[in-house]
Design an enzyme around this catalytic site. Structure first.
Site, PDB file in Angstrom:
ATOM      1  N   GLU A 332      48.693  35.170  37.230  1.00  0.00           N
ATOM      2  CA  GLU A 332      48.343  36.052  38.327  1.00  0.00           C
ATOM      3  C   GLU A 332      49.168  37.337  38.254  1.00  0.00           C
ATOM      4  O   GLU A 332      50.401  37.280  38.148  1.00  0.00           O
ATOM      5  CB  GLU A 332      48.607  35.388  39.681  1.00  0.00           C
ATOM      6  CG  GLU A 332      47.723  34.198  39.982  1.00  0.00           C
ATOM      7  CD  GLU A 332      47.998  33.583  41.350  1.00  0.00           C
ATOM      8  OE1 GLU A 332      47.103  32.909  41.886  1.00  0.00           O
ATOM      9  OE2 GLU A 332      49.121  33.762  41.873  1.00  0.00           O
ATOM     10  N   CYS A 333      48.491  38.473  38.299  1.00  0.00           N
ATOM     11  CA  CYS A 333      49.128  39.786  38.455  1.00  0.00           C
ATOM     12  C   CYS A 333      50.222  40.012  37.396  1.00  0.00           C
ATOM     13  O   CYS A 333      49.919  40.279  36.237  1.00  0.00           O
ATOM     14  CB  CYS A 333      49.666  39.931  39.866  1.00  0.00           C
ATOM     15  SG  CYS A 333      49.880  41.656  40.380  1.00  0.00           S
ATOM     16  N   GLY A 334      51.502  39.908  37.768  1.00  0.00           N
ATOM     17  CA  GLY A 334      52.564  40.107  36.797  1.00  0.00           C
ATOM     18  C   GLY A 334      52.442  39.172  35.614  1.00  0.00           C
ATOM     19  O   GLY A 334      52.779  39.531  34.479  1.00  0.00           O
ATOM     20  N   MET A 336      49.646  38.199  34.335  1.00  0.00           N
ATOM     21  CA  MET A 336      48.618  38.777  33.459  1.00  0.00           C
ATOM     22  C   MET A 336      49.201  39.922  32.631  1.00  0.00           C
ATOM     23  O   MET A 336      48.852  40.076  31.453  1.00  0.00           O
ATOM     24  CB  MET A 336      47.426  39.264  34.274  1.00  0.00           C
ATOM     25  CG  MET A 336      46.312  39.845  33.422  1.00  0.00           C
ATOM     26  SD  MET A 336      44.771  40.165  34.318  1.00  0.00           S
ATOM     27  CE  MET A 336      45.266  41.568  35.326  1.00  0.00           C
ATOM     28  N   SER A 432      44.295  37.048  36.127  1.00  0.00           N
ATOM     29  CA  SER A 432      43.683  37.907  37.140  1.00  0.00           C
ATOM     30  C   SER A 432      44.767  38.673  37.883  1.00  0.00           C
ATOM     31  O   SER A 432      45.923  38.253  37.933  1.00  0.00           O
ATOM     32  CB  SER A 432      42.880  37.054  38.130  1.00  0.00           C
ATOM     33  OG  SER A 432      42.479  37.809  39.256  1.00  0.00           O
TER      34      SER A 432
END
Length: 463
Positions: A332-334, A336, A432
């Site tokens: 998730e986020c970081g 990714m 994501s």
């Protein structure tokens, strides 16, 4: 049970400072304090946990159902003497401008938590009474239990403020705080700096500073008169899935200055499905822990440590090999950003794990901020096609190039109304920008762990 919700007239009025001072003051009295944070924030919960010595939880009426919020409150509060919840934004701010959906006010009414309003009194005099009176009357179903004035210039200033409020308002004043540099928490682009980071820099003295402020400036006795009106017996117990030891799966989860954004309820739901959480650090560890069946790479601040992450080549190679082996990887986020090929920060470009053909670049502003509804467009690591789950988006980066990679999410952003295809997958890897809250749809945790077991079985057969 004793309990209260610390709300603000707006963002930036000092809710976190007041909440931490209350938590520290109550702890100094020997009370067990269970902290909560309204909304999707990861950073404030870290500071709450540090002060209280108990893991803070998120309450959120947009991502989570009524029953889920009550369950989170009841389960986390077991063994505590008092509940202290910190609100988000302004008391009545939520998903939109016409309803209370997603607001601290909605949470307070749902969980029957008395509201203590924080007012920034800097540069204010009698006008502060108009602000308090407006909040008293805006929603008569939500009675304010008290007000705390923040950033007060001194005793004379406080007396003027007190006279104004007591002459015009029914709300009781429960204390005031001066502008105190010793308890100021530094900020950066995503909000307050992390608790672990400050602790590592010798900021533990701030805990004592918070505790010292409380008895001097706050009416702790008055705060302890406030009760959470939610009866614990009203909430049905959680469904706990028991697993035999042979079914336990090991999930590697990074936890360090670069990766720290996780909902504790996500980890709890994975544990209930038979997952063992194994912590490691992509910053400082030479290799992945042995025996892992999957990786769950959360968000954080990889951009601040990009050089060190990129320089830990052995860890990057092990993450690449892990993904190539077919074992599940969810990011998730970081997380990714870490799986991408390159991360650009200012004028520098850093090689990352290269698991997905993505190149990322940091930005000087938030990109796609707000609550998100996700529908899976394909069967994927986290569930079947058609599964719907909620979460939020909160990042200062963008994708600047993308190779051939499948998308698995249809994403709708609640604030902008924009829709897009997201959720990038390749093999058993899914990444994501969206931080999913598993308790918004517990089937996500069930499917994730089931997929881990399936992948482990397949590997054993083909070995």
């Amino acid at each position: 049970m004793k309990g209260l919700l610390i709300a603000g007239t707006a963002s930036g009025v000092g809710k976190t400072t007041v909440a931490l001072a209350i938590m520290a003051g109550l702890r100094r009295r020997g009370l067990v304090v269970q902290p909560f944070k309204c909304g999707p924030d990861f950073l404030d919960t870290g500071h709450h946990t540090r002060i209280c010595g108990r893991t803070a939880r998120n309450l959120d009426t947009w991502m989570l159902s009524v029953e889920s919020n009550r369950s989170v409150l009841r389960n986390a509060a077991r063994g505590a003497d008092v509940i202290v919840a910190e609100g988000m934004m302004g008391l009545f701010d939520g998903k939109n401008g016409s309803t209370e959906i997603g607001s601290s006010a909605e949470i307070a009414k749902l969980l029957r938590l008395p509201v203590v309003l924080v007012v920034d009194a800097a540069k204010s005099a009698r006008s502060v009474a108009a602000v308090v009176l407006g909040f008293e009357k805006f929603d008569e179903e939500l009675k304010l239990a008290g007000v705390i004035l923040n950033r007060v210039a001194g005793e004379r200033h406080y007396e003027m403020l007190r006279e104004a409020i007591e002459s015009s308002c029914a709300t009781k004043i429960l204390g005031w705080l001066p502008l105190e540099p010793a308890v100021a928490i530094p900020e950066r682009h995503l909000g307050l700096r992390g608790a672990a980071e400050l602790a590592a820099e010798g900021q533990e003295a701030a805990v004592e500073a918070f505790a010292a402020l409380a008895p001097k400036h706050l009416d702790l006795d008055g705060l302890l008169e406030l009760d959470c009106g939610l009866k614990m017996a009203e909430v049905a117990p959680d469904r706990v899935v028991t697993s035999v030891s042979a079914d336990v799966v090991s999930v590697g989860v990074p936890s360090d200055h670069a990766f720290s954004f996780y909902y504790e309820d996500n980890l709890d739901l994975l544990r209930e499905q038979g997952a063992q959480i194994v912590w490691f650090s992509p910053l400082t560890d030479d290799s992945l822990p042995s025996g892992l069946d999957a990786l769950y790479l959360g968000g954080g601040y990889p951009e601040l440590h990009a050089k060190q992450l990129s320089g830990n080549r052995q860890m990057l190679e092990e993450v690449r090999a892990f993904a190539a082996s077919g074992r599940p990887v969810y990011a998730e986020c970081g997380g990714m950003l870490y799986l991408s090929e390159y991360l650009s920060v200012d004028d520098d470009r850093y090689a990352m794990a290269g698991v997905l053909p993505l190149s990322m670049q940091m930005t000087d502003r938030l990109v796609q901020f707000g609550y998100v509804t996700v529908e899976f467009t394909e069967d994927c690591l986290m569930g079947r096609k058609g599964t719907v789950v909620r979460g939020h988006s909160f990042h200062h980066s963008r994708m600047i190039s993308r190779g051939t990679v499948a998308t698995n999410y249809h994403v709708q952003y609640s604030m902008s109304g924009q829709e897009e295809l997201e959720g990038f997958g390749r093999g058993n890897v899914l990444a994501s920008y969206i931080h999913l809250h598993f308790r918004a749809n517990p089937a996500v945790a069930e499917n994730f762990v089931a997929g881990i077991r399936q992948a482990r079985t397949l590997q054993a057969v083909t070995a």
